[in-house]
Scaffold this motif. Structure first.
Motif, PDB file in Angstrom:
ATOM      1  N   ALA A 128       0.806  -1.220   0.000  1.00 40.96           N
ATOM      2  CA  ALA A 128       0.000   0.000   0.000  1.00 40.96           C
ATOM      3  C   ALA A 128       0.838   1.269   0.000  1.00 40.96           C
ATOM      4  CB  ALA A 128      -0.946  -0.004   1.201  1.00 40.96           C
ATOM      5  N   GLY A 129       1.881   1.305   0.840  1.00 42.19           N
ATOM      6  CA  GLY A 129       2.676   2.523   0.947  1.00 42.19           C
ATOM      7  C   GLY A 129       3.338   2.894  -0.362  1.00 42.19           C
ATOM      8  N   TRP A 130       3.994   1.928  -0.994  1.00 45.74           N
ATOM      9  CA  TRP A 130       4.665   2.190  -2.264  1.00 45.74           C
ATOM     10  C   TRP A 130       3.657   2.535  -3.359  1.00 45.74           C
ATOM     11  CZ3 TRP A 130       8.525   4.018  -4.594  1.00 45.74           C
ATOM     12  CH2 TRP A 130       8.888   3.664  -5.893  1.00 45.74           C
ATOM     13  N   THR A 131       2.516   1.869  -3.353  1.00 45.02           N
ATOM     14  CA  THR A 131       1.471   2.146  -4.345  1.00 45.02           C
ATOM     15  C   THR A 131       0.984   3.586  -4.226  1.00 45.02           C
ATOM     16  OG1 THR A 131       0.776  -0.169  -4.392  1.00 45.02           O
ATOM     17  CG2 THR A 131      -0.827   1.453  -5.110  1.00 45.02           C
ATOM     18  N   LEU A 132       0.797   4.069  -3.015  1.00 40.87           N
ATOM     19  CA  LEU A 132       0.339   5.450  -2.813  1.00 40.87           C
ATOM     20  C   LEU A 132       1.411   6.458  -3.202  1.00 40.87           C
ATOM     21  CD1 LEU A 132      -1.572   5.160   0.577  1.00 40.87           C
ATOM     22  CD2 LEU A 132      -2.520   5.188  -1.732  1.00 40.87           C
ATOM     23  N   ARG A 133       2.667   6.165  -2.864  1.00 40.59           N
ATOM     24  CA  ARG A 133       3.742   7.096  -3.241  1.00 40.59           C
ATOM     25  C   ARG A 133       3.798   7.250  -4.763  1.00 40.59           C
ATOM     26  NH1 ARG A 133       3.484   6.458   1.497  1.00 40.59           N
ATOM     27  NH2 ARG A 133       1.786   7.872   1.010  1.00 40.59           N
ATOM     28  N   ARG A 134       3.628   6.172  -5.479  1.00 40.56           N
ATOM     29  CA  ARG A 134       3.675   6.238  -6.944  1.00 40.56           C
ATOM     30  C   ARG A 134       2.536   7.120  -7.470  1.00 40.56           C
ATOM     31  NH1 ARG A 134       3.990   0.094  -8.943  1.00 40.56           N
ATOM     32  NH2 ARG A 134       4.820   0.981 -10.879  1.00 40.56           N
ATOM     33  N   ALA A 187      19.690   7.871  -2.384  1.00 46.42           N
ATOM     34  CA  ALA A 187      19.286   6.550  -2.881  1.00 46.42           C
ATOM     35  C   ALA A 187      17.768   6.430  -2.961  1.00 46.42           C
ATOM     36  CB  ALA A 187      19.858   5.462  -1.977  1.00 46.42           C
ATOM     37  N   ALA A 188      17.062   6.975  -1.952  1.00 40.97           N
ATOM     38  CA  ALA A 188      15.598   6.924  -1.966  1.00 40.97           C
ATOM     39  C   ALA A 188      15.035   7.758  -3.115  1.00 40.97           C
ATOM     40  CB  ALA A 188      15.046   7.405  -0.632  1.00 40.97           C
ATOM     41  N   MET A 197      10.967   0.150  -6.233  1.00 40.55           N
ATOM     42  CA  MET A 197      10.561   0.167  -4.830  1.00 40.55           C
ATOM     43  C   MET A 197      11.779   0.116  -3.919  1.00 40.55           C
ATOM     44  SD  MET A 197       7.703  -2.117  -2.800  1.00 40.55           S
ATOM     45  CE  MET A 197       8.627  -3.648  -2.743  1.00 40.55           C
ATOM     46  N   PRO A 198      11.960   1.122  -3.054  1.00 39.95           N
ATOM     47  CA  PRO A 198      13.114   1.139  -2.141  1.00 39.95           C
ATOM     48  C   PRO A 198      12.856   0.286  -0.912  1.00 39.95           C
ATOM     49  CG  PRO A 198      11.834   3.141  -1.884  1.00 39.95           C
ATOM     50  CD  PRO A 198      11.164   2.347  -2.969  1.00 39.95           C
ATOM     51  N   ASP A 199      13.867   0.224  -0.037  1.00 40.01           N
ATOM     52  CA  ASP A 199      13.698  -0.561   1.185  1.00 40.01           C
ATOM     53  C   ASP A 199      12.800   0.173   2.175  1.00 40.01           C
ATOM     54  OD1 ASP A 199      15.242   1.329   2.657  1.00 40.01           O
ATOM     55  OD2 ASP A 199      17.099   0.256   2.229  1.00 40.01           O
ATOM     56  N   ALA A 200      12.511  -0.478   3.296  1.00 38.90           N
ATOM     57  CA  ALA A 200      11.543   0.049   4.256  1.00 38.90           C
ATOM     58  C   ALA A 200      11.967   1.404   4.822  1.00 38.90           C
ATOM     59  CB  ALA A 200      11.329  -0.955   5.387  1.00 38.90           C
ATOM     60  N   VAL A 232       7.001   4.242  10.404  1.00 37.26           N
ATOM     61  CA  VAL A 232       7.979   3.436  11.137  1.00 37.26           C
ATOM     62  C   VAL A 232       8.428   2.315  10.223  1.00 37.26           C
ATOM     63  CG1 VAL A 232       8.383   1.972  13.130  1.00 37.26           C
ATOM     64  CG2 VAL A 232       6.910   3.997  13.336  1.00 37.26           C
ATOM     65  N   PRO A 233       9.715   2.211   9.915  1.00 38.16           N
ATOM     66  CA  PRO A 233      10.176   1.144   9.036  1.00 38.16           C
ATOM     67  C   PRO A 233       9.812  -0.226   9.605  1.00 38.16           C
ATOM     68  CG  PRO A 233      11.912   2.746   9.358  1.00 38.16           C
ATOM     69  CD  PRO A 233      10.816   3.087  10.332  1.00 38.16           C
ATOM     70  N   ARG A 234       9.307  -1.105   8.736  1.00 38.19           N
ATOM     71  CA  ARG A 234       8.969  -2.455   9.160  1.00 38.19           C
ATOM     72  C   ARG A 234       8.983  -3.333   7.929  1.00 38.19           C
ATOM     73  NH1 ARG A 234       2.471  -2.449  10.179  1.00 38.19           N
ATOM     74  NH2 ARG A 234       1.873  -1.741   8.123  1.00 38.19           N
ATOM     75  N   THR A 235       8.680  -4.594   8.121  1.00 38.42           N
ATOM     76  CA  THR A 235       8.795  -5.524   7.003  1.00 38.42           C
ATOM     77  C   THR A 235       7.654  -5.396   6.032  1.00 38.42           C
ATOM     78  OG1 THR A 235       7.705  -7.211   8.349  1.00 38.42           O
ATOM     79  CG2 THR A 235      10.117  -7.175   8.354  1.00 38.42           C
ATOM     80  N   THR A 236       6.468  -4.943   6.480  1.00 39.14           N
ATOM     81  CA  THR A 236       5.350  -4.746   5.562  1.00 39.14           C
ATOM     82  C   THR A 236       5.121  -3.271   5.380  1.00 39.14           C
ATOM     83  OG1 THR A 236       3.799  -4.834   7.414  1.00 39.14           O
ATOM     84  CG2 THR A 236       4.246  -6.897   6.255  1.00 39.14           C
ATOM     85  N   ASP A 237       4.481  -2.925   4.268  1.00 38.09           N
ATOM     86  CA  ASP A 237       4.310  -1.525   3.908  1.00 38.09           C
ATOM     87  C   ASP A 237       3.151  -0.903   4.666  1.00 38.09           C
ATOM     88  OD1 ASP A 237       4.944  -0.501   0.501  1.00 38.09           O
ATOM     89  OD2 ASP A 237       5.614   0.291   2.422  1.00 38.09           O
ATOM     90  N   SER A 238       3.188   0.407   4.837  1.00 39.88           N
ATOM     91  CA  SER A 238       2.049   1.142   5.393  1.00 39.88           C
ATOM     92  C   SER A 238       1.809   2.354   4.534  1.00 39.88           C
ATOM     93  CB  SER A 238       2.309   1.546   6.843  1.00 39.88           C
ATOM     94  OG  SER A 238       3.327   2.506   6.903  1.00 39.88           O
TER      95      SER A 238
END
Length: 239
Positions: A128-134, A187-188, A197-200, A232-238
């Motif tokens: 979700a997070g990456w989808t919204l940023r795009r 890098a981001a 898609m970058p890292d968390a 907050v960086p984590r393994t799943t997107d927000s």
């Protein structure tokens, strides 16, 4: 003027007078338009209220008269999207973003395509997070507020290992120049510009960056930020 079979999505609907609905609609060729669905709240109506649901692809016919048009017909354009939980909140955020940033009757066909793609990605459970940023990136670009994601404010190539402070009007500057601007790594920014898609940790930086840029162009916050999770960086997107 009559408009027929126009692809569109309902952003918001509210009761209007005793039997009608007032619709805010995002369309491919006419941008964001206001339409009145007359009599649709009656038991027997030639318009199906069940079709007039937000976040679903529709084909719309209307007659434009002044500020508000009159909806003549509406039909489902394709299989409906299914949203719940986080994806529903994310889709609601998309609608508020379009409502707040897009002026009435100002066509943005590229943003419309990006909106449709974003809904499809959310419905397909893409992060979700990456989808919204795009989508934020594509919407701002179509509105004339494109981010510069390969060079700094002085025109020099971005360095992946360097941190920057992003000025919405000038672009990336040395992070030591403006402590108030969100810090984001080169890098981001480069990954964002390359649609990679970058890292968390970098996604959290981009979320703060886009929140700051959107706030700048709106002159205030979106209501949707009240429910958005902290970055907050984590393994799943927000979102």
């Amino acid at each position: 003027m009559r408009v027929d079979q126009q692809p569109g999505y309902i952003l918001h609907a509210r009761p209007y007078r005793e039997t009608s609905l007032l619709l805010d609609v995002f369309t491919r060729d006419h941008g964001r338009v206001g339409l009145v669905a007359r009599g649709v709240r009656r038991e027997r109506s030639r318009l199906s209220r069940g079709v007039l649901q937000p976040l679903q692809p529709l084909l719309l016919d209307w007659v434009a008269r002044g500020e508000l048009g009159t909806l003549i017909a509406a039909e489902v354009a394709s299989a409906p999207f299914a949203f719940d939980g986080e994806t529903l909140f994310s889709a609601m955020y998309l609608n508020e973003l379009v409502q707040r940033l897009c002026a009435r009757n100002d066509a943005h066909p590229l943003a419309f395509v990006a909106y449709a793609q974003c809904l499809a990605r959310l419905a397909n459970a893409e992060p979700a997070g990456w989808t919204l940023r795009r989508f934020e990136r594509e919407l701002l670009a179509d509105l004339g507020y494109a981010l510069v994601l390969d060079r700094d404010a002085a025109g020099e190539p971005l360095l992946p290992q360097q941190d920057y402070a992003y000025d919405p009007e000038a672009g990336a500057r040395s992070a030591n120049i403006d402590a108030r601007a969100p810090r984001v790594s080169g890098a981001a920014l480069l990954a964002f510009g390359a649609d990679r898609m970058p890292d968390a940790t970098q996604q959290a930086q981009l979320r703060r960056l886009m929140r700051s840029v959107i706030r700048h162009h709106l002159g205030g916050e979106l209501n949707a930020w009240t429910w958005a999770r902290p970055a907050v960086p984590r393994t799943t997107d927000s979102a």
